[in-house]
Design a protein around this motif. Structure first.
Motif, short mmCIF file in Angstrom:
data_model
loop_
_atom_site.label_atom_id
_atom_site.label_comp_id
_atom_site.label_asym_id
_atom_site.label_seq_id
_atom_site.Cartn_x
_atom_site.Cartn_y
_atom_site.Cartn_z
N ASP A 132 0.83 -1.20 0.00
CA ASP A 132 0.00 0.00 0.00
C ASP A 132 0.86 1.26 0.00
O ASP A 132 1.90 1.32 0.66
CB ASP A 132 -0.91 0.04 1.23
CG ASP A 132 -2.16 -0.81 1.08
OD1 ASP A 132 -2.47 -1.23 -0.05
OD2 ASP A 132 -2.84 -1.04 2.11
N GLU A 133 0.40 2.26 -0.75
CA GLU A 133 1.02 3.57 -0.75
C GLU A 133 0.12 4.53 0.02
O GLU A 133 -1.07 4.66 -0.27
CB GLU A 133 1.22 4.06 -2.18
CG GLU A 133 2.17 3.18 -2.98
CD GLU A 133 2.36 3.66 -4.41
OE1 GLU A 133 1.67 4.62 -4.81
OE2 GLU A 133 3.21 3.08 -5.11
N VAL A 134 0.70 5.20 1.02
CA VAL A 134 -0.06 6.03 1.95
C VAL A 134 0.36 7.49 1.78
O VAL A 134 1.55 7.78 1.63
CB VAL A 134 0.18 5.58 3.40
CG1 VAL A 134 -0.66 6.42 4.37
CG2 VAL A 134 -0.13 4.09 3.57
N ALA A 135 -0.63 8.39 1.83
CA ALA A 135 -0.34 9.82 1.75
C ALA A 135 -1.18 10.54 2.80
O ALA A 135 -2.41 10.49 2.75
CB ALA A 135 -0.65 10.37 0.36
N VAL A 136 -0.51 11.17 3.76
CA VAL A 136 -1.17 12.01 4.76
C VAL A 136 -0.95 13.45 4.34
O VAL A 136 0.19 13.89 4.16
CB VAL A 136 -0.57 11.78 6.16
CG1 VAL A 136 -1.22 12.71 7.18
CG2 VAL A 136 -0.71 10.33 6.59
N GLU A 137 -2.05 14.20 4.20
CA GLU A 137 -1.94 15.59 3.75
C GLU A 137 -2.61 16.51 4.75
O GLU A 137 -3.76 16.29 5.14
CB GLU A 137 -2.57 15.76 2.37
CG GLU A 137 -2.41 17.16 1.80
CD GLU A 137 -2.84 17.28 0.35
OE1 GLU A 137 -2.76 18.40 -0.19
OE2 GLU A 137 -3.26 16.27 -0.23
N ILE A 138 -1.89 17.55 5.17
CA ILE A 138 -2.42 18.57 6.06
C ILE A 138 -2.19 19.92 5.41
O ILE A 138 -1.07 20.24 4.99
CB ILE A 138 -1.77 18.51 7.45
CG1 ILE A 138 -2.08 17.17 8.13
CG2 ILE A 138 -2.25 19.67 8.33
CD1 ILE A 138 -1.41 16.99 9.48
N GLU A 139 -3.24 20.70 5.34
CA GLU A 139 -3.17 22.02 4.72
C GLU A 139 -2.11 22.87 5.41
O GLU A 139 -2.08 23.00 6.63
CB GLU A 139 -4.53 22.70 4.82
CG GLU A 139 -4.63 24.04 4.14
CD GLU A 139 -6.01 24.65 4.27
OE1 GLU A 139 -6.18 25.80 3.84
OE2 GLU A 139 -6.91 23.98 4.83
N GLY A 140 -1.20 23.43 4.62
CA GLY A 140 -0.13 24.27 5.15
C GLY A 140 1.15 23.51 5.45
O GLY A 140 2.21 24.11 5.53
N VAL A 141 1.04 22.19 5.63
CA VAL A 141 2.22 21.36 5.90
C VAL A 141 2.67 20.67 4.63
O VAL A 141 3.86 20.66 4.29
CB VAL A 141 1.93 20.32 7.00
CG1 VAL A 141 3.15 19.43 7.23
CG2 VAL A 141 1.52 21.00 8.29
N GLY A 142 1.75 20.07 3.91
CA GLY A 142 2.09 19.32 2.71
C GLY A 142 1.68 17.87 2.86
O GLY A 142 0.80 17.53 3.66
N THR A 143 2.35 17.01 2.10
CA THR A 143 1.97 15.60 2.03
C THR A 143 3.11 14.70 2.47
O THR A 143 4.21 14.77 1.92
CB THR A 143 1.54 15.21 0.60
OG1 THR A 143 0.47 16.07 0.19
CG2 THR A 143 1.08 13.77 0.54
N LEU A 144 2.83 13.88 3.46
CA LEU A 144 3.74 12.83 3.91
C LEU A 144 3.37 11.55 3.17
O LEU A 144 2.28 11.01 3.35
CB LEU A 144 3.59 12.61 5.42
CG LEU A 144 4.18 11.32 6.00
CD1 LEU A 144 5.70 11.33 5.90
CD2 LEU A 144 3.73 11.14 7.44
N SER A 145 4.27 11.07 2.32
CA SER A 145 4.03 9.86 1.54
C SER A 145 4.99 8.76 1.96
O SER A 145 6.16 9.01 2.22
CB SER A 145 4.20 10.13 0.04
OG SER A 145 3.28 11.12 -0.39
N HIS A 146 4.49 7.55 2.04
CA HIS A 146 5.33 6.38 2.28
C HIS A 146 4.57 5.15 1.84
O HIS A 146 3.36 5.21 1.56
CB HIS A 146 5.72 6.27 3.77
CG HIS A 146 4.57 5.93 4.67
ND1 HIS A 146 4.20 4.63 4.93
CD2 HIS A 146 3.71 6.71 5.38
CE1 HIS A 146 3.16 4.61 5.75
NE2 HIS A 146 2.84 5.87 6.03
N ASP A 147 5.26 4.03 1.73
CA ASP A 147 4.56 2.78 1.46
C ASP A 147 4.85 1.79 2.56
O ASP A 147 5.59 2.08 3.49
CB ASP A 147 4.88 2.23 0.06
CG ASP A 147 6.37 2.02 -0.16
OD1 ASP A 147 7.14 1.96 0.81
OD2 ASP A 147 6.77 1.89 -1.33
#
Length: 257
Positions: A224-239
């Motif tokens: 699985d590829e995961v993306a956590v996104e918070i406005e103003g911070v950006g996107t944390l992506s990992h698998d």
């Protein structure tokens, strides 16, 4: 400002800033694909909050707590943006949890809520990866929450002026949105959390408070590829890689925190 910690092409660890997809350090700039991003801070501890969104409490058939539910993740749980998280083997269910991470800027104790902003260095994205098999069998949640790389974090430390009070928070798995909320839906606000936590312990510069996850928590599977996104911070992506991971069997267990 959005601060990043990275390893440059020569392998040296640096701290710079991220602007328009480029990392700047001194008089040098690098494209993101030239560097390896690291967690933006090096915390002595990550203080986590359970059941801090009412919709998440509702989806787990849990009562809204009358005080913050706290637990600890240790430094071994950190994982970098873009990394592959090796999940514990032979587990039926390991879940994702998108969370706003509050980064502490100065050593502090007994901080009143109305002074909490003075000790905040900024914000980052956290994925509180949770091993439900063991979490439901123990009270301290070491096996459930503190295994290696159970806290991917990043991609930046965004200063408070970058992150609005109602910033959106979302999580995608393989491009499909699974969690979608805003941080103004927190049951206990960031100042309230800082006040409560600092009555118990000293927070050090770089420590992180993971403020809880909204509704939509669910299981991870191999690849699985995961993306956590918070406005103003950006996107944390990992698998994630599961190894001998047994699958994602659905069953009843203690509340997902």
């Amino acid at each position: 400002m959005r601060r990043v910690t990275f390893r440059d092409p020569a392998g040296t660890e640096r701290t710079g800033t991220l602007t328009d997809g480029e990392v700047a350090f001194g008089n040098r700039t690098y494209d993101l694909d030239e560097v390896d991003l690291l967690p933006p801070v090096d915390p002595s501890k990550i203080v986590c909050v359970g059941l801090n969104y009412s919709d998440h409490a509702e989806e787990t058939d849990s009562e809204i707590p009358d005080r913050p539910l706290l637990f600890i993740k240790t430094p071994n749980t950190l994982a970098s943006p873009g990394s592959t998280v090796q999940l514990p083997e032979d587990k039926e269910r390991i879940d994702f949890e998108a969370e706003l991470g509050v980064v502490i800027g100065s050593q502090c104790r007994n901080v009143p809520a109305d002074q909490a902003e003075e000790v905040i260095a900024g914000y980052t994205c956290v994925n509180d990866i949770s091993n439900r098999d063991d979490q439901r069998q123990e009270q301290n949640w070491v096996r459930g929450k503190a295994f290696d790389n159970a806290a991917p974090m990043g991609p930046v430390l965004a200063t408070p002026d970058e992150v609005p009070d109602d910033a959106s928070i979302s999580l995608r798995v393989n491009g499909e949105t699974r969690q979608d909320s805003t941080i103004e839906n927190l049951i206990f606000s960031v100042p309230e959390l800082i006040e409560e936590i600092t009555t118990l312990m000293t927070l050090e510069p770089g420590d992180v408070i993971a403020t809880g996850t909204p509704a939509g928590v669910g299981p991870l599977s191999d690849g699985d590829e995961v993306a956590v996104e918070i406005e103003g911070v950006g996107t944390l992506s990992h698998d994630v890689a599961a190894g001998e991971f047994a699958g994602t069997v659905e069953h009843d267990f203690m509340p997902n925190l």
